[in-house]
Write a protein that holds these residues in place. Structure first.
Motif, PDB file in Angstrom:
ATOM      1  N   SER B   3       0.830  -1.201   0.000  1.00 33.77           N
ATOM      2  CA  SER B   3       0.000   0.000   0.000  1.00 33.77           C
ATOM      3  C   SER B   3       0.870   1.258   0.000  1.00 33.77           C
ATOM      4  CB  SER B   3      -0.903   0.015   1.225  1.00 33.77           C
ATOM      5  OG  SER B   3      -1.646  -1.173   1.280  1.00 33.77           O
ATOM      6  N   TRP B   4       1.943   1.240   0.795  1.00 31.56           N
ATOM      7  CA  TRP B   4       2.836   2.403   0.818  1.00 31.56           C
ATOM      8  C   TRP B   4       3.516   2.593  -0.521  1.00 31.56           C
ATOM      9  CZ3 TRP B   4       2.533   6.068   4.237  1.00 31.56           C
ATOM     10  CH2 TRP B   4       2.039   5.777   5.519  1.00 31.56           C
ATOM     11  N   LEU B   7       1.074   4.090  -2.819  1.00 32.18           N
ATOM     12  CA  LEU B   7       0.820   5.495  -2.499  1.00 32.18           C
ATOM     13  C   LEU B   7       1.957   6.391  -2.981  1.00 32.18           C
ATOM     14  CD1 LEU B   7      -1.024   7.486  -0.875  1.00 32.18           C
ATOM     15  CD2 LEU B   7       0.430   7.030   1.091  1.00 32.18           C
ATOM     16  N   LEU B   8       3.169   5.919  -2.791  1.00 33.09           N
ATOM     17  CA  LEU B   8       4.334   6.750  -3.113  1.00 33.09           C
ATOM     18  C   LEU B   8       4.901   6.435  -4.498  1.00 33.09           C
ATOM     19  CD1 LEU B   8       6.131   6.507   0.363  1.00 33.09           C
ATOM     20  CD2 LEU B   8       4.706   8.364  -0.486  1.00 33.09           C
ATOM     21  N   LEU B  11       5.827   9.307  -6.820  1.00 29.91           N
ATOM     22  CA  LEU B  11       6.977  10.088  -6.367  1.00 29.91           C
ATOM     23  C   LEU B  11       8.268   9.290  -6.522  1.00 29.91           C
ATOM     24  CD1 LEU B  11       5.200  11.666  -3.292  1.00 29.91           C
ATOM     25  CD2 LEU B  11       5.965  12.868  -5.332  1.00 29.91           C
ATOM     26  N   MET B  71      -7.101   6.460  -0.526  1.00 25.88           N
ATOM     27  CA  MET B  71      -5.684   6.306  -0.881  1.00 25.88           C
ATOM     28  C   MET B  71      -5.497   6.204  -2.387  1.00 25.88           C
ATOM     29  SD  MET B  71      -4.170   4.061   2.249  1.00 25.88           S
ATOM     30  CE  MET B  71      -2.520   4.085   1.618  1.00 25.88           C
ATOM     31  N   VAL B  73      -7.349   7.654  -4.700  1.00 23.48           N
ATOM     32  CA  VAL B  73      -7.465   9.005  -5.272  1.00 23.48           C
ATOM     33  C   VAL B  73      -6.164   9.763  -5.047  1.00 23.48           C
ATOM     34  CG1 VAL B  73      -8.663  11.215  -5.084  1.00 23.48           C
ATOM     35  CG2 VAL B  73      -9.965   9.105  -5.024  1.00 23.48           C
ATOM     36  N   LEU B  74      -5.605   9.608  -3.845  1.00 30.40           N
ATOM     37  CA  LEU B  74      -4.322  10.256  -3.528  1.00 30.40           C
ATOM     38  C   LEU B  74      -3.217   9.742  -4.449  1.00 30.40           C
ATOM     39  CD1 LEU B  74      -3.105  12.240  -1.472  1.00 30.40           C
ATOM     40  CD2 LEU B  74      -2.672  10.313   0.028  1.00 30.40           C
ATOM     41  N   GLY B  78      -1.160  11.813  -7.204  1.00 30.73           N
ATOM     42  CA  GLY B  78       0.301  11.819  -7.183  1.00 30.73           C
ATOM     43  C   GLY B  78       0.883  11.538  -8.550  1.00 30.73           C
TER      44      GLY B  78
END
Lengths: 844, 96
Positions: B3-4, B7-8, B11, B71, B73-74, B78
């Motif tokens: 998941s992390w 999310l990242l 980036l 998450m 959508v985030l 990103g």
């Protein structure tokens, strides 16, 4: 992704449960009571440590501010003789260094230590003794560092201490050593604080406080802590290398022997630019929280702000060389840094627009924190605009090292950090003081600070473009710089007057109290405004929204009646809940450490060691060092002690384990953070090694006996295998007490053999660290490995001591896991070092 | 952990693009080869970001979990942000 853990989320529907008796509160008070008198030095609770931290950081702000006022007097008119040149150099160096290292970052850590546990409804941060150590190390180290000014030994090379100015040739005194050793040590304290904060945010949030419901200050501090772990190792390595060059004549930055001064600049700014975002992001998090309360509406764009925080955290690592545009870097590289420097303004802009939108749709009142928030945003945006200007390379070529840059940096730092901190002081004052700060005086404080700030720094844009350089102690008449400098000086005293008025109000109003504070004066909606004591909230609530106090007006009473998690101490000790990182599902009960003198003593002896090294009192330093190590070991000795009951009722009949090992445990997370720091130091060293080869390949010789890498890699590999084997043996029922620990001891022995072999083989090859940068870097990498091996060996001996006392539990043990992880990392780094030094550069 | 990483992810791709561009420009200073290599790297990173953005949008359509949706959508935002950043950052390789 339904459940993150085996915990059944439906159990949370049991809350709020039945109220608990008041006798539970009395017991909580007894367990969490703070020592008094001299024993206050043993306090580890975040309420006290946070307050001291904030006070110390503010003290350094005042001290550095006084230096600035004296500098402004010196520059008020041409050819003034208030400060001799040498002293002026010390003043501007100390002003910058103290502001950046002893105020700006520590105040954010301090506010984190103070506010986060309450915001997350945790009873304390997960490693209370570590925060106490971090504070005392910072305070003792910082005061000693500042005291160098009074004996004329303050560093004088500018706050970024560029070689060759700071090498022995041009800085033969110990002034530079004060900076190198002092700041290097203080940064270790900052890293300790960052680990605490990162683990605390991810592992100790109230149940139900998912990532989507986390306060924005917590998000900001999460990014802040992660950035510290990645950025600070670069400056730790740089200070180490420069100190080795000064002390042992190892030529890392000497181009006549293959080194390069630009290496310092790369390493420093790889830390230095993220540093300013490390300062800005927590302030932005504070502003995001305050704006919503002050505007009396929900924050606009919560998710976008989270994105902006994460994006800033990453992109800020891609702009460091914009401090080096005038050094002659390749044009294409310079272009990338220029583009990234403009791109980094995007996420900052997202936040600013979000704040403006929130204020626009809400109903803000004319009060002091609102003024500071708005004033800060205006000032920060002005600074951001000049930032985008200097991101354009041709413009920077004109403005670099002039007062234009001084103006820019003060606009962004004062607007983006100092004003939000002042706003935060007013906003959160009622948490810890019986009386709030005065609104009437506060408005005077704001207008004096705001006006003074602009009077001081706006003219500097002009003087900079008119050619006035930075860091000059005077200037000739007739340059057209007189009037702007005079106005700047007057402005500085107006700004100082505002700060003085704030101090007066602080002295009149601050009366420390946790249970009887002035309260939620500005109507915040997050958990830090629950009724609290030293134990934080009476019970740990289930969080169902971002602003729990706004959305559930009965929550405070329910928490105070003990209707949620942990309404009492289950084990008779200090406890908090450990929850999962994403959904904050309860995982286990953490037993927390109480007051202890050892963190204070460890900090005292560590500071003593570094300071005595600086003044070249080597014998005394050698006494302090083992005392510091013993203090740390003695502090750790009390930790990792499972309690008798393996499970505990944490409320509403929910049973959680009281001891956990492995990747779920907070101890595991902490050691992983430490290893990230170690990895970054190593990565930066590898970068430095490759960089110097790229710049001056003629000073490099091809290694002769490459075959030595085989036994080095083999011994490190053996250490890793032994460590893992020991861990497997610990899990086996048939293993006796000593077998797993013996494997760990042998692993440490193998590490020692590996690094000794590596070192001796290079000695045999005749590599001289004083002759070339290749030699210097090779031995520096070996020394780094040697340091880790020494720590690994010490850890193995410590494990043996714990084993002898029956403190290493089976089938799993946190201390054992920590030792194994550290050994694995050390072995990997040792193998990588052995290969790198012999395989690079290639050729025959 | 997944998941992390998700999310990242955007980036991380940005970081790979930036670091790669910087290393290429440092290793081959002043050459046309460096510019072409940066453009190739940019193409690869943009493609990765676009693919992952599309996958995030697909997963968002299928999810009913509140936190997961938030998450995703985030995550998608990103990827969108870094696509813009990478295009902007590649411009020095195009502009003479």
């Amino acid at each position: 992704m339904s459940g993150e853990t085996p915990f059944d989320p439906r159990l949370l529907d049991r809350f709020p449960a039945d109220p608990r008796p008041d006798s539970d509160v009395a017991e909580l008070r007894r367990i969490w009571a703070a020592p008094t008198g001299w024993e206050r030095l043993t306090i580890v609770n975040n309420n006290y440590v946070g307050l001291w931290y904030v006070a110390a950081a503010f003290l350094f702000f005042l001290l550095a501010g006084i230096l600035a006022l004296v500098m402004r007097v010196q520059l008020a008119l041409p050819l003034l003789g208030v400060l001799p040149q040498e002293t002026y150099n010390q003043f501007f160096t100390m002003h910058g260094t103290v502001m950046m290292f002893l105020f700006a970052v520590p105040i954010m850590e301090a506010l984190g230590v103070m506010l986060l546990p309450q915001m997350l409804a945790a009873r304390d941060l997960p490693f209370p003794r570590l925060s106490a150590y971090a504070f005392w190390a910072y305070f003792i180290g910082g005061l000693s560092f500042f005291a160098s000014l009074f004996v004329g030994l303050a560093p004088d090379g500018g706050w970024f201490m560029y070689p060759p100015l700071t090498s022995m040739a041009y800085s033969p005194g110990i002034n530079a050593d004060f900076w190198l050793l002092g700041i290097g040590f203080i940064e270790i304290s900052a890293i300790a604080g960052a680990i605490e904060i990162l683990v605390g945010i991810l592992k100790t949030r109230a149940p139900g406080m998912t990532l989507a419901r986390m306060p924005l200050f917590a998000w900001a501090m999460l990014v802040f802590a992660g950035m510290i772990l990645i950025a600070f190792p670069a400056v730790i390595l740089a200070t180490l290398l420069l100190e080795l060059e000064r002390a042992l004549n190892w030529p890392f930055f000497d181009p006549t022997r293959g080194g390069d001064p630009l290496l310092w600049q790369h390493l420093f700014w790889f830390f230095g630019h993220p540093e300013v975002y490390i300062i800005f992001l927590p302030a932005a998090g504070l502003v995001s929280m305050m704006v919503a309360s002050l505007a009396r509406t929900e924050l606009v764009g919560y998710r976008l702000i989270v994105l902006a925080l994460l994006a800033t955290g990453f992109i800020s690592f891609g702009v460091w060389a914009h401090h080096m545009f005038t050094t002659g870097m390749p044009r294409l590289s310079v272009g990338f840094f220029s583009a990234a420097s403009m791109a980094v303004s995007l996420p900052a802009g997202i936040q600013v627009f979000s704040w403006i939108a929130t204020l626009a749709i809400g109903k803000p009142r004319h009060n002091t924190p609102t003024l500071f928030v708005i004033g800060g945003v205006v000032t920060f945006v002005m600074g951001g605009l000049t930032g985008v200007m200097v991101a354009m390379v041709p413009f920077d070529w004109q403005a670099h090292d002039t007062h234009f840059i001084v103006a820019h940096l003060h606009y962004v730092l004062i607007g983006g950090a100092v004003m939000p901190v002042f706003a935060a002081f007013y906003f959160w004052f009622g948490m810890t003081s019986r009386r709030p700060l005065s609104e009437r005086l506060g408005k005077w404080v704001f207008w004096l600070v705001f006006t003074g700030m602009h009077l001081t720094f706006l003219p500097m844009h002009l003087t900079g473009l008119m050619g006035m350089p930075r860091r000059v102690y005077t200037y000739l008449p007739g340059m057209g710089w007189e009037w702007p400098n005079l106005v700047s000086t007057m402005g500085a005293f107006v700004l100082g007057g505002g700060v003085l008025l704030f101090l007066v109000d602080l002295a009149r109003k601050f009366r420390f109290s946790l249970e009887d504070g002035a309260g939620n004066v500005y109507g915040g909606g997050t958990l830090e405004w629950l009724p609290t004591g030293l134990y934080s909230a009476r019970s740990i609530p289930v969080v169902r929204s971002r602003s729990p106090l706004w959305d559930d007006t009965g929550l405070a009473d329910a928490v105070e009646s003990g209707r949620y998690f942990l309404p009492r101490s289950v084990t008779g000790l200090r406890e908090t809940l450990i929850t999962s990182p994403m959904r904050a599902e309860p995982q286990y009960l953490q037993i927390m450490m109480g007051p202890s003198a050892w963190p204070f003593l460890a900090a005292l002896f560590t500071a003593g060691f570094f300071l005595l090294l600086t003044v070249q009192a080597y014998s005394a330093a050698l006494v302090c060092f083992p005392l510091a190590v013993l203090s740390v070991l003695r502090w750790l000795w009390d930790t990792d002690r499972p309690v008798r009951d393996r499970h505990a009722d944490v409320g509403a009949g929910i049973l959680l384990p009281t001891y956990m090992t492995g990747p779920i445990s907070h101890g595991w997370w902490a050691i992983v953070c430490v290893l990230v720091v170690c990895l970054m130091i190593f990565a930066m060293a590898v970068f430095g090694y490759a960089f110097l080869y790229g710049i001056h390949p003629s000073y490099w010789t091809v290694p002769q006996d490459r075959w030595w890498s085989a036994p080095v890699v083999a011994m490190n590999g053996g250490a890793a295998i032994l460590a893992l084997y020991g861990r497997c043996l610990l899990a086996r029922e048939a293993s006796t007490r000593w077998i797993p620990t013996s494997a760990a001891l042998f692993a440490a022995g193998s590490l020692v053999a590996a690094v000794t072999t590596d070192w001796l083989s290079w000695r045999a090859e005749g590599l001289d660290p004083q002759l070339t940068a290749q030699g210097a870097f090779s031995y520096a990498l070996l020394a780094l490995q040697g340091l880790l091996v020494a720590i690994a060996a010490l850890m193995a001996l410590y494990l043996a001591a714990r084993t002898s006392r029956g403190l290493v539990t089976k089938p799993a043990n946190t201390t054992f896991d920590v030792v194994v992880l550290f050994t694995l990392y050390t072995a990997s780094q040792g193998a990588a070092t052995g290969l790198l030094l012999r395989l690079f550069p290639g050729g025959t | 952990m997944r998941s992390w990483l998700s999310l990242l992810g955007g980036l991380v791709i940005w970081a790979v693009h930036f670091l790669g561009s910087y290393l290429i420009a440092s290793a081959l200073p002043g050459t046309t080869t460096a510019r072409w290599l940066v453009l190739v790297l940019t193409g690869l990173c943009l493609s990765a970001a676009l693919v992952l953005l599309a996958r995030a949008r697909e997963r968002l359509r299928c999810t009913t979990d509140e936190l997961r949706g938030w998450m995703l959508v985030l995550t998608g935002s990103g990827y969108s942000l870094v696509i813009v950043a990478m295009v902007f950052q590649a411009l020095p390789a195009v502009i003479d």
